[in-house]
Design a protein around this motif. Structure first.
Motif, PDB file in Angstrom:
ATOM      1  N   ASP A  37     -32.983   6.995 -10.611  1.00  0.00           N
ATOM      2  CA  ASP A  37     -32.505   5.987 -11.548  1.00  0.00           C
ATOM      3  C   ASP A  37     -32.238   4.686 -10.790  1.00  0.00           C
ATOM      4  OD1 ASP A  37     -29.956   6.169 -10.326  1.00  0.00           O
ATOM      5  OD2 ASP A  37     -29.174   7.533 -11.851  1.00  0.00           O
ATOM      6  N   SER A  38     -31.827   3.668 -11.517  1.00  0.00           N
ATOM      7  CA  SER A  38     -31.697   2.342 -10.897  1.00  0.00           C
ATOM      8  C   SER A  38     -30.664   2.334  -9.780  1.00  0.00           C
ATOM      9  CB  SER A  38     -31.343   1.300 -11.960  1.00  0.00           C
ATOM     10  OG  SER A  38     -30.141   1.645 -12.635  1.00  0.00           O
ATOM     11  N   HIS A  39     -29.581   3.078  -9.948  1.00  0.00           N
ATOM     12  CA  HIS A  39     -28.569   3.146  -8.888  1.00  0.00           C
ATOM     13  C   HIS A  39     -29.144   3.787  -7.641  1.00  0.00           C
ATOM     14  CE1 HIS A  39     -24.768   3.737  -6.830  1.00  0.00           C
ATOM     15  NE2 HIS A  39     -25.038   5.029  -6.748  1.00  0.00           N
ATOM     16  N   GLU A  40     -29.894   4.863  -7.816  1.00  0.00           N
ATOM     17  CA  GLU A  40     -30.477   5.546  -6.667  1.00  0.00           C
ATOM     18  C   GLU A  40     -31.538   4.684  -5.985  1.00  0.00           C
ATOM     19  OE1 GLU A  40     -30.102  10.201  -8.099  1.00  0.00           O
ATOM     20  OE2 GLU A  40     -31.582   8.893  -9.068  1.00  0.00           O
ATOM     21  N   VAL A  41     -32.251   3.886  -6.763  1.00  0.00           N
ATOM     22  CA  VAL A  41     -33.236   2.971  -6.170  1.00  0.00           C
ATOM     23  C   VAL A  41     -32.539   1.954  -5.275  1.00  0.00           C
ATOM     24  CG1 VAL A  41     -34.836   1.083  -6.699  1.00  0.00           C
ATOM     25  CG2 VAL A  41     -34.974   3.233  -7.963  1.00  0.00           C
ATOM     26  N   ARG A  42     -31.486   1.328  -5.775  1.00  0.00           N
ATOM     27  CA  ARG A  42     -30.774   0.329  -4.964  1.00  0.00           C
ATOM     28  C   ARG A  42     -30.167   0.964  -3.722  1.00  0.00           C
ATOM     29  NH1 ARG A  42     -29.174  -1.327 -10.185  1.00  0.00           N
ATOM     30  NH2 ARG A  42     -27.227  -0.163  -9.961  1.00  0.00           N
ATOM     31  N   ARG A  43     -29.610   2.146  -3.886  1.00  0.00           N
ATOM     32  CA  ARG A  43     -28.967   2.814  -2.759  1.00  0.00           C
ATOM     33  C   ARG A  43     -29.979   3.231  -1.689  1.00  0.00           C
ATOM     34  NH1 ARG A  43     -25.835   8.078  -4.420  1.00  0.00           N
ATOM     35  NH2 ARG A  43     -27.988   8.815  -4.572  1.00  0.00           N
ATOM     36  N   ARG A  53     -38.701  -2.723  -3.885  1.00  0.00           N
ATOM     37  CA  ARG A  53     -37.944  -3.971  -3.941  1.00  0.00           C
ATOM     38  C   ARG A  53     -37.950  -4.556  -5.354  1.00  0.00           C
ATOM     39  NH1 ARG A  53     -40.799  -5.913   1.647  1.00  0.00           N
ATOM     40  NH2 ARG A  53     -39.151  -5.242   3.108  1.00  0.00           N
ATOM     41  N   HIS A  54     -39.096  -4.471  -6.005  1.00  0.00           N
ATOM     42  CA  HIS A  54     -39.187  -4.974  -7.386  1.00  0.00           C
ATOM     43  C   HIS A  54     -38.223  -4.216  -8.292  1.00  0.00           C
ATOM     44  CE1 HIS A  54     -40.942  -6.265 -11.214  1.00  0.00           C
ATOM     45  NE2 HIS A  54     -40.934  -4.989 -11.563  1.00  0.00           N
ATOM     46  N   ALA A  55     -38.232  -2.893  -8.208  1.00  0.00           N
ATOM     47  CA  ALA A  55     -37.360  -2.090  -9.065  1.00  0.00           C
ATOM     48  C   ALA A  55     -35.893  -2.383  -8.785  1.00  0.00           C
ATOM     49  CB  ALA A  55     -37.655  -0.607  -8.860  1.00  0.00           C
ATOM     50  N   ALA A  56     -35.532  -2.507  -7.513  1.00  0.00           N
ATOM     51  CA  ALA A  56     -34.141  -2.798  -7.166  1.00  0.00           C
ATOM     52  C   ALA A  56     -33.716  -4.154  -7.716  1.00  0.00           C
ATOM     53  CB  ALA A  56     -33.960  -2.756  -5.656  1.00  0.00           C
ATOM     54  N   ALA A  57     -34.590  -5.143  -7.625  1.00  0.00           N
ATOM     55  CA  ALA A  57     -34.253  -6.482  -8.109  1.00  0.00           C
ATOM     56  C   ALA A  57     -34.131  -6.523  -9.618  1.00  0.00           C
ATOM     57  CB  ALA A  57     -35.317  -7.480  -7.643  1.00  0.00           C
ATOM     58  N   GLU A  58     -34.915  -5.706 -10.317  1.00  0.00           N
ATOM     59  CA  GLU A  58     -34.940  -5.727 -11.781  1.00  0.00           C
ATOM     60  C   GLU A  58     -34.025  -4.686 -12.420  1.00  0.00           C
ATOM     61  OE1 GLU A  58     -36.574  -7.979 -13.590  1.00  0.00           O
ATOM     62  OE2 GLU A  58     -37.175  -8.943 -11.715  1.00  0.00           O
ATOM     63  N   GLY A  59     -33.323  -3.903 -11.618  1.00  0.00           N
ATOM     64  CA  GLY A  59     -32.435  -2.877 -12.161  1.00  0.00           C
ATOM     65  C   GLY A  59     -33.179  -1.728 -12.814  1.00  0.00           C
ATOM     66  N   LEU A  60     -34.295  -1.309 -12.204  1.00  0.00           N
ATOM     67  CA  LEU A  60     -35.129  -0.251 -12.759  1.00  0.00           C
ATOM     68  C   LEU A  60     -35.095   0.986 -11.877  1.00  0.00           C
ATOM     69  CD1 LEU A  60     -38.250  -2.441 -13.638  1.00  0.00           C
ATOM     70  CD2 LEU A  60     -36.479  -1.627 -15.223  1.00  0.00           C
ATOM     71  N   GLY A  61     -35.463   2.111 -12.475  1.00  0.00           N
ATOM     72  CA  GLY A  61     -35.651   3.342 -11.722  1.00  0.00           C
ATOM     73  C   GLY A  61     -37.092   3.474 -11.281  1.00  0.00           C
ATOM     74  N   LEU A  62     -37.381   4.550 -10.539  1.00  0.00           N
ATOM     75  CA  LEU A  62     -38.728   4.780 -10.022  1.00  0.00           C
ATOM     76  C   LEU A  62     -39.148   6.234 -10.215  1.00  0.00           C
ATOM     77  CD1 LEU A  62     -38.688   2.878  -6.603  1.00  0.00           C
ATOM     78  CD2 LEU A  62     -40.026   2.253  -8.630  1.00  0.00           C
TER      79      LEU A  62
END
Length: 210
Positions: free
Chosen positions: A144-150, A193-202
């Motif tokens: 999810d988006s949190h896990e992507v940023r982390r 990086r795109h997903a983290a910047a946009e608040g998206l998951g992967l």
């Protein structure tokens, strides 16, 4: 008869990730916890393979077995493949139900190769220490988006190189690329990086197309 494989990393809203979670998270964990897969991973971690151009030179049976073990480790997992195609009354199809939901090229990395697996080439090129920093199991993950940023700092550390290191990595990536095609080293970190910047998951999936 050869196969065509695909490795895709696609960015999605968290509600899509949550929808996909019951389908993919259990099978990715099953692949990770498979005893044979763990033995293959541990063997590769203890003894990374040499230059891929030497793999089939000579009559060293132990060396050939190590190569085949690594190839088995990094090819598409059967459980994940089955989940990608549904079956029976389940008409799920990964091309439509995952990849087709990401229309923005910035939110997608896709590597399609004949008779080769993109994850195998990437993992060999970067080695087990860096590969261990990538979430999930051998190219398959759902975040999810949190896990992507982390996880982004770990992914950047795993896929960022000085000039000397990058030359060595590129030398051991055996895939052929079309002009302008994104390679397996740059594509994943770019979409992360795109997903983290946009608040998206992967969603990352490695499979056979046919």
């Amino acid at each position: 008869m050869g196969i065509t494989s695909a490795w895709a990393i696609s960015a999605h809203e968290d509600d899509v990730i949550a929808e996909l979670a019951p389908r993919f998270l259990p099978v990715i964990e099953a692949e990770r916890n498979d005893p044979a897969a763990r033995r293959r991973w541990d063997a590769w971690r203890r003894a990374p393979l040499p230059d891929y151009r030497t793999w089939y030179a000579g009559d060293d049976g132990a060396a050939a077995s190590a190569v085949e073990s690594f190839r088995e480790l990094t090819c598409a997992g059967e459980r994940v493949i089955d989940a990608c195609y549904g079956g029976g009354e389940d008409d799920f199809y990964v091309v439509d139900d995952v990849w087709g939901r990401q229309a923005d090229p910035a939110g997608m990395f896709l590597a399609v190769h004949s008779k080769e697996y993109a994850v195998a080439s990437l993992f060999h090129a970067i080695g087990p220490r860096r590969a261990a920093e990538l979430p999930g199991w051998c190219g398959d993950f759902l975040l999810d988006s949190h896990e992507v940023r982390r996880s982004l700092p770990r992914v950047e550390a795993a896929l960022t190189f000085d000039l000397r290191q990058r030359v060595a990595v590129d030398d051991q990536d055996w895939l052929d690329y079309l002009p302008g095609e994104e390679n397996v080293v740059d594509g994943p970190v770019r979409v992360w990086r795109h997903a983290a910047a946009e608040g998206l998951g992967l969603c990352g999936l490695s499979l056979h197309l046919y």
